[in-house]
Design a protein around this motif. Sequence first.
Motif, PDB file in Angstrom:
ATOM      1  N   ALA A 198       0.838  -1.207   0.000  1.00  0.00           N
ATOM      2  CA  ALA A 198       0.000   0.000   0.000  1.00  0.00           C
ATOM      3  C   ALA A 198       0.873   1.257   0.000  1.00  0.00           C
ATOM      4  CB  ALA A 198      -0.938  -0.009   1.207  1.00  0.00           C
ATOM      5  N   THR A 199       1.963   1.226   0.742  1.00  0.00           N
ATOM      6  CA  THR A 199       2.884   2.365   0.782  1.00  0.00           C
ATOM      7  C   THR A 199       3.552   2.548  -0.577  1.00  0.00           C
ATOM      8  OG1 THR A 199       3.270   1.978   3.132  1.00  0.00           O
ATOM      9  CG2 THR A 199       4.893   3.335   1.978  1.00  0.00           C
ATOM     10  N   ALA A 200       3.977   1.452  -1.197  1.00  0.00           N
ATOM     11  CA  ALA A 200       4.597   1.521  -2.525  1.00  0.00           C
ATOM     12  C   ALA A 200       3.603   2.078  -3.545  1.00  0.00           C
ATOM     13  CB  ALA A 200       5.093   0.152  -2.961  1.00  0.00           C
ATOM     14  N   ASP A 201       2.349   1.645  -3.463  1.00  0.00           N
ATOM     15  CA  ASP A 201       1.303   2.165  -4.356  1.00  0.00           C
ATOM     16  C   ASP A 201       1.162   3.675  -4.204  1.00  0.00           C
ATOM     17  OD1 ASP A 201       0.107   0.329  -6.099  1.00  0.00           O
ATOM     18  OD2 ASP A 201      -1.095  -0.553  -4.494  1.00  0.00           O
ATOM     19  N   ARG A 202       1.128   4.128  -2.964  1.00  0.00           N
ATOM     20  CA  ARG A 202       0.949   5.553  -2.673  1.00  0.00           C
ATOM     21  C   ARG A 202       2.127   6.381  -3.198  1.00  0.00           C
ATOM     22  NH1 ARG A 202       0.922   5.368   2.697  1.00  0.00           N
ATOM     23  NH2 ARG A 202       2.921   6.382   2.962  1.00  0.00           N
ATOM     24  N   VAL A 203       3.348   5.913  -2.947  1.00  0.00           N
ATOM     25  CA  VAL A 203       4.535   6.638  -3.417  1.00  0.00           C
ATOM     26  C   VAL A 203       4.600   6.602  -4.946  1.00  0.00           C
ATOM     27  CG1 VAL A 203       7.061   6.710  -3.382  1.00  0.00           C
ATOM     28  CG2 VAL A 203       5.801   6.259  -1.270  1.00  0.00           C
ATOM     29  N   ALA A 204       4.290   5.463  -5.546  1.00  0.00           N
ATOM     30  CA  ALA A 204       4.310   5.351  -7.007  1.00  0.00           C
ATOM     31  C   ALA A 204       3.311   6.322  -7.632  1.00  0.00           C
ATOM     32  CB  ALA A 204       3.995   3.919  -7.430  1.00  0.00           C
ATOM     33  N   ALA A 205       2.122   6.412  -7.073  1.00  0.00           N
ATOM     34  CA  ALA A 205       1.100   7.314  -7.612  1.00  0.00           C
ATOM     35  C   ALA A 205       1.569   8.764  -7.586  1.00  0.00           C
ATOM     36  CB  ALA A 205      -0.201   7.160  -6.835  1.00  0.00           C
ATOM     37  N   SER A 206       2.343   9.117  -6.571  1.00  0.00           N
ATOM     38  CA  SER A 206       2.847  10.498  -6.488  1.00  0.00           C
ATOM     39  C   SER A 206       3.879  10.805  -7.576  1.00  0.00           C
ATOM     40  CB  SER A 206       3.434  10.772  -5.101  1.00  0.00           C
ATOM     41  OG  SER A 206       4.676  10.113  -4.937  1.00  0.00           O
ATOM     42  N   HIS A 207       4.395   9.764  -8.227  1.00  0.00           N
ATOM     43  CA  HIS A 207       5.379   9.931  -9.307  1.00  0.00           C
ATOM     44  C   HIS A 207       4.784   9.577 -10.678  1.00  0.00           C
ATOM     45  CE1 HIS A 207       8.997  10.654  -6.864  1.00  0.00           C
ATOM     46  NE2 HIS A 207       8.453   9.828  -5.978  1.00  0.00           N
ATOM     47  N   GLN A 208       3.455   9.493 -10.780  1.00  0.00           N
ATOM     48  CA  GLN A 208       2.764   9.072 -11.999  1.00  0.00           C
ATOM     49  C   GLN A 208       3.197   7.675 -12.444  1.00  0.00           C
ATOM     50  OE1 GLN A 208       3.402  12.467 -14.743  1.00  0.00           O
ATOM     51  NE2 GLN A 208       1.170  12.633 -14.677  1.00  0.00           N
ATOM     52  N   LEU A 209       3.348   6.783 -11.470  1.00  0.00           N
ATOM     53  CA  LEU A 209       3.745   5.410 -11.735  1.00  0.00           C
ATOM     54  C   LEU A 209       2.703   4.460 -11.145  1.00  0.00           C
ATOM     55  CD1 LEU A 209       7.496   5.768 -10.671  1.00  0.00           C
ATOM     56  CD2 LEU A 209       6.630   5.660 -13.008  1.00  0.00           C
ATOM     57  N   ALA A 248      15.010   5.952  -9.759  1.00  0.00           N
ATOM     58  CA  ALA A 248      15.824   6.589  -8.721  1.00  0.00           C
ATOM     59  C   ALA A 248      14.981   7.481  -7.814  1.00  0.00           C
ATOM     60  CB  ALA A 248      16.948   7.399  -9.358  1.00  0.00           C
ATOM     61  N   ASN A 249      14.087   8.273  -8.409  1.00  0.00           N
ATOM     62  CA  ASN A 249      13.223   9.148  -7.608  1.00  0.00           C
ATOM     63  C   ASN A 249      12.290   8.347  -6.710  1.00  0.00           C
ATOM     64  OD1 ASN A 249      14.373  11.438  -8.728  1.00  0.00           O
ATOM     65  ND2 ASN A 249      12.811  11.618 -10.320  1.00  0.00           N
ATOM     66  N   PHE A 250      11.703   7.281  -7.270  1.00  0.00           N
ATOM     67  CA  PHE A 250      10.827   6.431  -6.472  1.00  0.00           C
ATOM     68  C   PHE A 250      11.616   5.771  -5.341  1.00  0.00           C
ATOM     69  CE2 PHE A 250       9.320   2.225  -5.371  1.00  0.00           C
ATOM     70  CZ  PHE A 250       8.006   2.478  -5.002  1.00  0.00           C
ATOM     71  N   ALA A 251      12.785   5.224  -5.655  1.00  0.00           N
ATOM     72  CA  ALA A 251      13.601   4.531  -4.648  1.00  0.00           C
ATOM     73  C   ALA A 251      13.977   5.468  -3.508  1.00  0.00           C
ATOM     74  CB  ALA A 251      14.858   3.949  -5.289  1.00  0.00           C
ATOM     75  N   ARG A 252      14.336   6.700  -3.839  1.00  0.00           N
ATOM     76  CA  ARG A 252      14.685   7.671  -2.802  1.00  0.00           C
ATOM     77  C   ARG A 252      13.499   7.922  -1.875  1.00  0.00           C
ATOM     78  NH1 ARG A 252      15.230  12.029  -5.805  1.00  0.00           N
ATOM     79  NH2 ARG A 252      13.076  12.548  -5.355  1.00  0.00           N
ATOM     80  N   ASP A 253      12.341   8.223  -2.442  1.00  0.00           N
ATOM     81  CA  ASP A 253      11.164   8.543  -1.630  1.00  0.00           C
ATOM     82  C   ASP A 253      10.619   7.320  -0.885  1.00  0.00           C
ATOM     83  OD1 ASP A 253      11.483  11.070  -2.627  1.00  0.00           O
ATOM     84  OD2 ASP A 253       9.723  11.006  -3.934  1.00  0.00           O
ATOM     85  N   PHE A 254      10.526   6.191  -1.569  1.00  0.00           N
ATOM     86  CA  PHE A 254      10.001   4.979  -0.953  1.00  0.00           C
ATOM     87  C   PHE A 254      10.945   4.469   0.133  1.00  0.00           C
ATOM     88  CE2 PHE A 254       9.189   0.230  -1.359  1.00  0.00           C
ATOM     89  CZ  PHE A 254       8.003   0.248  -0.646  1.00  0.00           C
TER      90      PHE A 254
END
Length: 193
Positions: free
Chosen positions: A10-21, A81-87
């Motif tokens: 659920a956390t990965a989904d939320r962070v991905a959505a914030s990056h249009q992923l 890279a952006n997703f990995a940093r934030d997640f």
Amino acid sequence: MALQMETIRATADRVAASHQLDLVDLEFTGGAKHRILRVFLEKNAEARAKFAAEAASNEEAGLPKGVPVETLSGVTHEDCANFARDFGTVLDVEDLIPGSEYTLEVSSPGLERKLLKAVDYERFRGSLAKVQTFTAIDNNRHFTGRLTAFDGKTIMLDLSAVKQKGKAKKTQTAQTVEIPLANVEKANLVAEI
């Protein structure tokens, strides 16, 4: 403290959505000091549509020849890279993975991506797929063919789309096979290059 995969997902989904992923898959492997959390991402539907339109209007886009644009995830190294940093920050701050030693790997699902959800079978209709079933159909559990139809419960593979190997070659009598989605153990696309 046990690993809570649904909370991590659920956390990965939320962070991905914030990056249009979109989160395609997530897996946790290893033990002790060699733990790996693998995250597979693709652009969300809106970004994929934009990517496909750009590819169609620009023949010099540098895309692999003969590869359907829909099978490409559109994810760049920068997206990962952006997703990995934030997640990674969220994982550490919320202590979602107990212990400090683990490796976070983020990538696209690749050309031979897994087919995990019903929407995947609909989206990739017309593509080559390799399917393994839980129980045998016509004395075979392994099929490779073109995904020609999906009605929400059953997939249909055209086996004549590829040359069959091994046991499938010997036992194949039908040109198509219907496989209930509930009988699919694993499935993935087959790259057509």
